[in-house]
Every structure is written in structure tokens, then in C-alpha cells.
Design an enzyme around this catalytic site. Structure first.
Site, PDB file in Angstrom:
ATOM      1  N   GLY A 158      -3.577 -35.787  -2.653  1.00 39.93           N
ATOM      2  CA  GLY A 158      -4.541 -35.554  -3.732  1.00 39.93           C
ATOM      3  C   GLY A 158      -4.565 -34.098  -4.158  1.00 39.93           C
ATOM      4  O   GLY A 158      -4.185 -33.198  -3.409  1.00 39.93           O
ATOM      5  N   ARG A 215     -12.254 -31.338  -7.089  1.00 36.80           N
ATOM      6  CA  ARG A 215     -13.545 -30.669  -6.932  1.00 36.80           C
ATOM      7  C   ARG A 215     -13.434 -29.254  -6.374  1.00 36.80           C
ATOM      8  O   ARG A 215     -14.382 -28.490  -6.380  1.00 36.80           O
ATOM      9  CB  ARG A 215     -14.462 -31.537  -6.047  1.00 36.80           C
ATOM     10  CG  ARG A 215     -14.907 -32.824  -6.720  1.00 36.80           C
ATOM     11  CD  ARG A 215     -15.482 -33.839  -5.745  1.00 36.80           C
ATOM     12  NE  ARG A 215     -14.447 -34.568  -5.026  1.00 36.80           N
ATOM     13  CZ  ARG A 215     -14.678 -35.523  -4.117  1.00 36.80           C
ATOM     14  NH1 ARG A 215     -15.922 -35.851  -3.814  1.00 36.80           N
ATOM     15  NH2 ARG A 215     -13.674 -36.130  -3.501  1.00 36.80           N
ATOM     16  N   LYS A 258      -5.736 -29.139  -2.351  1.00 42.13           N
ATOM     17  CA  LYS A 258      -6.914 -28.930  -1.496  1.00 42.13           C
ATOM     18  C   LYS A 258      -6.545 -28.691  -0.040  1.00 42.13           C
ATOM     19  O   LYS A 258      -7.078 -27.783   0.606  1.00 42.13           O
ATOM     20  CB  LYS A 258      -7.839 -30.141  -1.603  1.00 42.13           C
ATOM     21  CG  LYS A 258      -8.990 -30.103  -0.611  1.00 42.13           C
ATOM     22  CD  LYS A 258     -10.027 -31.152  -0.886  1.00 42.13           C
ATOM     23  CE  LYS A 258      -9.550 -32.538  -0.585  1.00 42.13           C
ATOM     24  NZ  LYS A 258     -10.636 -33.529  -0.793  1.00 42.13           N
ATOM     25  N   ARG A 272      -0.827  -0.010  11.908  1.00 41.75           N
ATOM     26  CA  ARG A 272      -0.229  -1.205  11.302  1.00 41.75           C
ATOM     27  C   ARG A 272       1.271  -1.259  11.516  1.00 41.75           C
ATOM     28  O   ARG A 272       1.854  -0.326  12.093  1.00 41.75           O
ATOM     29  CB  ARG A 272      -0.543  -1.231   9.798  1.00 41.75           C
ATOM     30  CG  ARG A 272       0.093  -0.072   9.056  1.00 41.75           C
ATOM     31  CD  ARG A 272      -0.340  -0.026   7.603  1.00 41.75           C
ATOM     32  NE  ARG A 272       0.252   1.107   6.914  1.00 41.75           N
ATOM     33  CZ  ARG A 272       1.342   1.025   6.143  1.00 41.75           C
ATOM     34  NH1 ARG A 272       1.956  -0.119   5.958  1.00 41.75           N
ATOM     35  NH2 ARG A 272       1.820   2.099   5.557  1.00 41.75           N
ATOM     36  N   ASN A 316       8.515  10.374   5.540  1.00 45.16           N
ATOM     37  CA  ASN A 316       9.507   9.396   6.010  1.00 45.16           C
ATOM     38  C   ASN A 316      10.274   8.743   4.878  1.00 45.16           C
ATOM     39  O   ASN A 316      11.207   7.999   5.113  1.00 45.16           O
ATOM     40  CB  ASN A 316       8.822   8.316   6.865  1.00 45.16           C
ATOM     41  CG  ASN A 316       7.740   7.567   6.097  1.00 45.16           C
ATOM     42  OD1 ASN A 316       7.118   8.117   5.194  1.00 45.16           O
ATOM     43  ND2 ASN A 316       7.526   6.323   6.459  1.00 45.16           N
ATOM     44  N   SER A 361      -1.253  22.418  13.077  1.00 45.56           N
ATOM     45  CA  SER A 361      -1.988  21.792  11.970  1.00 45.56           C
ATOM     46  C   SER A 361      -1.180  21.889  10.688  1.00 45.56           C
ATOM     47  O   SER A 361      -0.481  22.875  10.447  1.00 45.56           O
ATOM     48  CB  SER A 361      -3.322  22.512  11.760  1.00 45.56           C
ATOM     49  OG  SER A 361      -4.101  22.346  12.917  1.00 45.56           O
ATOM     50  N   ALA A 407       1.862  26.021  12.991  1.00 47.29           N
ATOM     51  CA  ALA A 407       0.984  25.435  11.966  1.00 47.29           C
ATOM     52  C   ALA A 407       1.546  25.704  10.579  1.00 47.29           C
ATOM     53  O   ALA A 407       2.152  26.748  10.328  1.00 47.29           O
ATOM     54  CB  ALA A 407      -0.410  26.032  12.085  1.00 47.29           C
ATOM     55  N   ARG A 427       7.752  28.650   7.546  1.00 48.19           N
ATOM     56  CA  ARG A 427       6.783  28.978   6.503  1.00 48.19           C
ATOM     57  C   ARG A 427       6.981  30.427   6.113  1.00 48.19           C
ATOM     58  O   ARG A 427       7.632  31.198   6.841  1.00 48.19           O
ATOM     59  CB  ARG A 427       5.352  28.757   7.007  1.00 48.19           C
ATOM     60  CG  ARG A 427       5.015  29.651   8.178  1.00 48.19           C
ATOM     61  CD  ARG A 427       3.555  29.539   8.630  1.00 48.19           C
ATOM     62  NE  ARG A 427       3.267  30.549   9.618  1.00 48.19           N
ATOM     63  CZ  ARG A 427       2.706  30.310  10.804  1.00 48.19           C
ATOM     64  NH1 ARG A 427       2.400  29.076  11.160  1.00 48.19           N
ATOM     65  NH2 ARG A 427       2.464  31.304  11.626  1.00 48.19           N
TER      66      ARG A 427
END
Ligand code: UD1
Ligand code: CA
Length: 455
Positions: free
Chosen positions: A10, A14, A21, A333, A386, A405, A423, A440
Site C-alpha cells: 500500500g 494517510r 508508508k 566524527r 588537509n 597556538s 606558536a 613565521r
């Protein structure tokens, strides 16, 4: 010998959905998958699913072989002319079959396997032509009403829409789950007529032709809830949640505010896990004892070790080992494995990372496609660059190394053991063990220099 047949042809008008369904989700499984799973306890010799509306989708969804034992035979019902017509489609497939057939609507997702066992047992003991699962509902609206004689033998089933007002007062309903002695059913199936409000061939009309037909009541009527619309889907989810949470609390899990949690019935929890408010556990998640999850946390398809704390964070398809602290506000994740006694901190995203034991990534970092050794310290604001716009590249960091940091680690990159990154460095070349790498501009300080204003 038992065959099962699930009616799933079906559309489910509804539901007001393009999706059939039976493919709507209840927790982490579709309605039809749940019905199929609940039958496995019977070890059926054949398993039929009657498909029709968007049958390719239903077949695809059931192609995942994880949760059932045998092969499924799909039977097409090209026109959906009713539940009786659906079962008629089995006739050529079960020619000569002499056992019982359990027929189930595909929209009854909360059935307990024990109930089906009980139904089969009563059916076989009584040697009935048919045994029908029934329930007494406080609000039976929409269900077929079952009328029995004093011997509990079913004489008539009348759909809600075909009922007289007096018949509607009967609260005993048909659950849409039946066991038939197949040779008896096969003989009379062709006799069904479609003379009812919907002009459909109703399976329930077979009770006029079979003898005896016995009714078996379920103890908890909630388990036979049929899903016809979104409201019933949500109500079934509430029932499922209540059962799942009651079970876990009984085994020693603390849910501080159960109403604010959702827990899929595929989740595994050990005693002395504490689930704080607004926490959601999904899929094949496992959480070991002593861990404290939440508040405000989503964990999906992940393995969490012992005595872990996870606060206001999202963890998916990943593993976190014993004693590690995650959050607040971390996103872990993509097959990340975090070792034990680590600290994964505030505003940190980890994707596809192997993190050794006792390593800290405590503040404001994105680490993706990387392997970190033990006792590594990732300084605040460290980023693995990356992605070069085309491909993802890997970063490796050896044991006990530290990044200062605001370091940018441009992958592919290998940083040895006991390395220090100054850093603010943008590191583009590999760094050998024991080195300090600085990348740097040197600071220039001009003494006595001050803006001089004309005034
Ligand atoms: C049906 C029963 C009703 C019972 C209720 C329990 C009939 C006539 N009525 O009503 O007595 O109380 O279930 O939930 O059986 N299907 C097909 N092919 C079709 C029609 C339906 O495969 O031609 C499938 C649907 O996909 C669904 C199941 O059969 O999974 C039940 O159909 P549905 O329309 O939901 O029946 P109800 O009106 O709920
Ligand atoms: Ca239904």
C-alpha cells in the site's frame, strides 16, 4: 513449517508522503524492517514481502542483510485492491505448501517476538484454520472490530468505516496479524468479494469461510498499534521510548530526565552509565559503565568506553576510549578513534583521526585525516589544512609532540616525536624527532617609535 508474509504494497495515503508508508522510520529502523525482525524468532522457512507502491524502494531498503536470517521473496501486487487481494498474490508461490502462514500488516512495528510465538503456539495447539491477534483498545477508531461467539471464535470482522453505530461500541480490534493453516486459506481465498465501503478485497472476510477462527488478545495493546498517519507514528515512538528507557533503568542506567532523552532500541548501555538531560543516543551506539553523557549531547553509531564524560557535544561513527573527557562543544566524527585519558575540548572538530592515549586537543581546533601519537598536546587554534581543493591529505604527529597556538599544519605532513612547533607557525615541511620548528616572520620592534600627531 512456518512461512511469513508481510503486506507492504500500500501507499499509505494517510501519511501524505511520497515514501511508501512501511519505509517511514521508527527510531533507527523502518516500519517493515521492524515487522520482519520481530518474526525472526519463528525461524520461518519462507519469507514473503508483498510489494506494490514504489516496490523498488521497499526491495532496496530490505536488501541490507544485517538483521534477518533468510532470503526474502518479493511478490508484486501491481494493483492494490485490498489486504485480501494482497494475500491472494501468494497463491502461485505457495502452491502445495502444507504448513502455516503468518500474515502481518507491514505497519505494525511494535510487535513483540514473544507475542508472535504465543500466537503460533495457540494456533498449533488448537489446530485452528486461523488465529487472529486482537486487542481491547480504549480508542479503537480506525481499526476493524472483531466479533466473537461465547467460545471466543471469530464470527465477523467489520472495518470501522463499515460499522453501524452499535458495532462501533465494540472495542475489540483486529491487530492485522494472523496465522493461517495455508491449505485451508488457499482453498477459500479466491472467494473474497469486494462489497464494502472501499470496494476492496478484505483479508478479514476470510473469517466467514474458515472454521474455527480463534482470537488471541495481546496483553499490552500498545504493541499492536498500527501506523496510518504521522500522529500515530509519533505516538508509537513514544511507546517505544518508554519501553526502551524502562528497560535500561531496570538494568542500572541512570536517566536523570528521561522525558528529555531519546534512545534508539539499537543502543547498548552498561550499568552505571548516567544520561543527562537533552541527550540523544542513536544507531549502534555502545556506552560502557561509569560514563556520563550530556547534557545536550548526540551520539550516533559510536563506541564509548568506561568513565568517559561527554558534555554538549556530537559524536558520530567514532570511538572514545576509557577516561577521556569530551566537550563542551566538540564534534567527533568520521571514524575517529580517541584513545584513553584524552581531553578533547571546547570547540574542537575531529574527522577521521586516530588519537593516542593521554593526548590533549583542548581548544578551538580542526584536526582531520590525521594520526596523533600518545601524550601529544595540540595547542589552541591548531588546524590541519588537509584539503588542497582536490584531495584530502594526511598529517602524522609523533608521541609527546606539541603544537603552539594557532599553528597551521599543511598536509601531507609528518611531524616526528618530541617535536615542538612554535606558536603561529604555518608548517609545510616534515619535522624530524626532537626539533623545534618555527615558521613565521620574526617580530620587528622599533624602539622609540610612536605616532606623532600635529597638535
Ligand atoms: C487493516 C485491517 C483492520 C485492522 C488494521 C490493523 C483489513 C481489511 N483491515 O486496516 O481490520 O484493524 O489493519 O492495523 O485488512 N496492503 C497491501 N495491499 C493492499 C492493501 C494494503 O499490501 O492492497 C498493506 C498495506 O501496505 C499495509 C497493510 O496492508 O501495510 C494494511 O493496510 P491498511 O490500509 O493500513 O489497512 P487498515 O485500514 O489499517
Ligand atoms: Ca493500517
Amino acid at each position: 513449517m512456518v512461512a511469513i508474509a508481510i503486506l507492504a504494497a500500500g501507499r499509505g495515503t494517510r501519511m501524505k508522503s511520497d515514501l511508501p508508508k512501511v519505509l517511514h522510520q521508527l527510531g533507527s529502523r523502518t516500519l517493515v524492517q521492524r515487522v520482519l525482525d520481530s518474526c525472526q524468532i519463528l525461524q520461518p522457512s519462507r519469507q514473503f514481502v508483498i510489494v506494490g507502491y514504489r516496490s523498488e524502494l521497499v526491495q532496496q531498503a530490505l536488501a541490507n542483510p544485517e538483521s534477518f536470517s533468510g532470503a526474502i521473496e518479493f511478490v508484486e501486487q501491481t494493483e492494490q485492491l485490498g489486504t485480501g487481494h494482497a494475500v491472494q498474490q501468494l497463491l502461485p508461490h505457495l502452491a502445495g505448501f502444507s504448513g502455516d502462514v503468518l500474515v502481518l500488516n507491514g505497519d505494525v512495528p511494535l510487535l513483540r517476538p514473544q507475542t508472535l510465538e504465543q500466537l503460533m503456539q495457540i494456533h498449533q495447539e488448537r489446530r485452528s484454520a486461523a488465529t487472529i491477534l486482537t486487542a481491547h483498545l480504549p480508542n479503537p477508531k480506525g481499526y476493524g472490530r472483531v466479533f466473537c461467539d461465547s467460545q471466543n471464535q471469530v464470527k465477523q470482522i467489520v472495518e470501522d468505516r463499515d460499522c453501524t453505530d452499535a458495532q462501533r461500541q465494540n472495542h475489540r480490534i483486529n491487530a492485522g496479524v494472523y496465522c493461517f493453516h495455508w491449505p485451508a486459506l488457499a482453498k477459500i481465498l479466491p472467494n473474497l468479494q469486494a462489497n464494502n465501503d472501499q470496494q476492496e478485497y478484505y483479508l478479514t472476510d476470510v473469517v466467514y469461510h474458515l472454521d474455527p477462527v480463534v482470537a488471541m488478545d495481546v496483553e499490552d495493546y500498545r504493541e499492536i498499534s498500527g501506523i496510518n498517519n504521522r500522529k500515530q507514528l509519533a505516538a508509537a515512538y513514544q511507546v517505544l521510548q518508554e519501553w526502551v528507557k524502562d528497560d535500561w533503568m531496570a538494568t542500572g542506567v541512570t536517566l536523570i530526565d528521561p522525558d528529555s532523552n531519546t534512545i534508539d532500541d539499537t543502543v547498548q548501555l552498561e550499568p552505571d552509565v548516567v544520561i543527562e538531560p537533552q541527550t540523544h543516543l542513536r544507531g549502534k551506539t555502545i556506552i560502557q559503565s561509569g560514563s556520563r553523557i550530556g547534557p545536550g549531547t548526540l551520539i550516533e553509531d559510536s563506541q564509548i568506553g568506561k568513565n568517559v564524560t561527554i558534555l554538549y557535544s556530537v559524536v558520530s561513527e567514532s570511538a572514545v576510549a576509557d577516561q577521556t573527557r569530551v566537550g563542551p562543544y566538540a564534534h567527533v566524527r568520521g571514524q575517529t578513534n580517541v584513545g584513553s585519558a584524552c581531553r578533547i575540548g571546547n570547540f574542537v572538530e575531529l574527522k577521521k583521526v586516530q588519537v593516542g592515549d593521554l593526548t590533549n586537543i583542548a581548544h578551538l581546533s580542526y584536526i582531520g585525516d590525521a594520526t596523533l601519537g600518545e601524550k601529544v598536546n595540540i595547542g589552541a587554534g591548531t588546524i590541519t589544512a588537509n584539503y588542497d581543493g582536490v584531495q584530502k591529505h594526511h598529517t602524522t604527529i609523533g608521541d609527546r609532540s606539541k603544537t603552539g597556538s594557532n599553528s597551521v599544519l599543511v598536509a601531507p605532513l609528518t611531524i616526528g616525536e618530541d617535536v615542538t612547533i612554535a606558536a603561529g607557525s604555518t608548517i609545510t615541511e616534515d619535522v624530524a624527532d626532537d626539533c623545534l620548528a618555527i615558521a613565521r616572520e620574526r617580530q620587528v620592534t622599533k624602539p622609540g617609535w610612536r605616532l606623532k600627531f600635529n597638535s
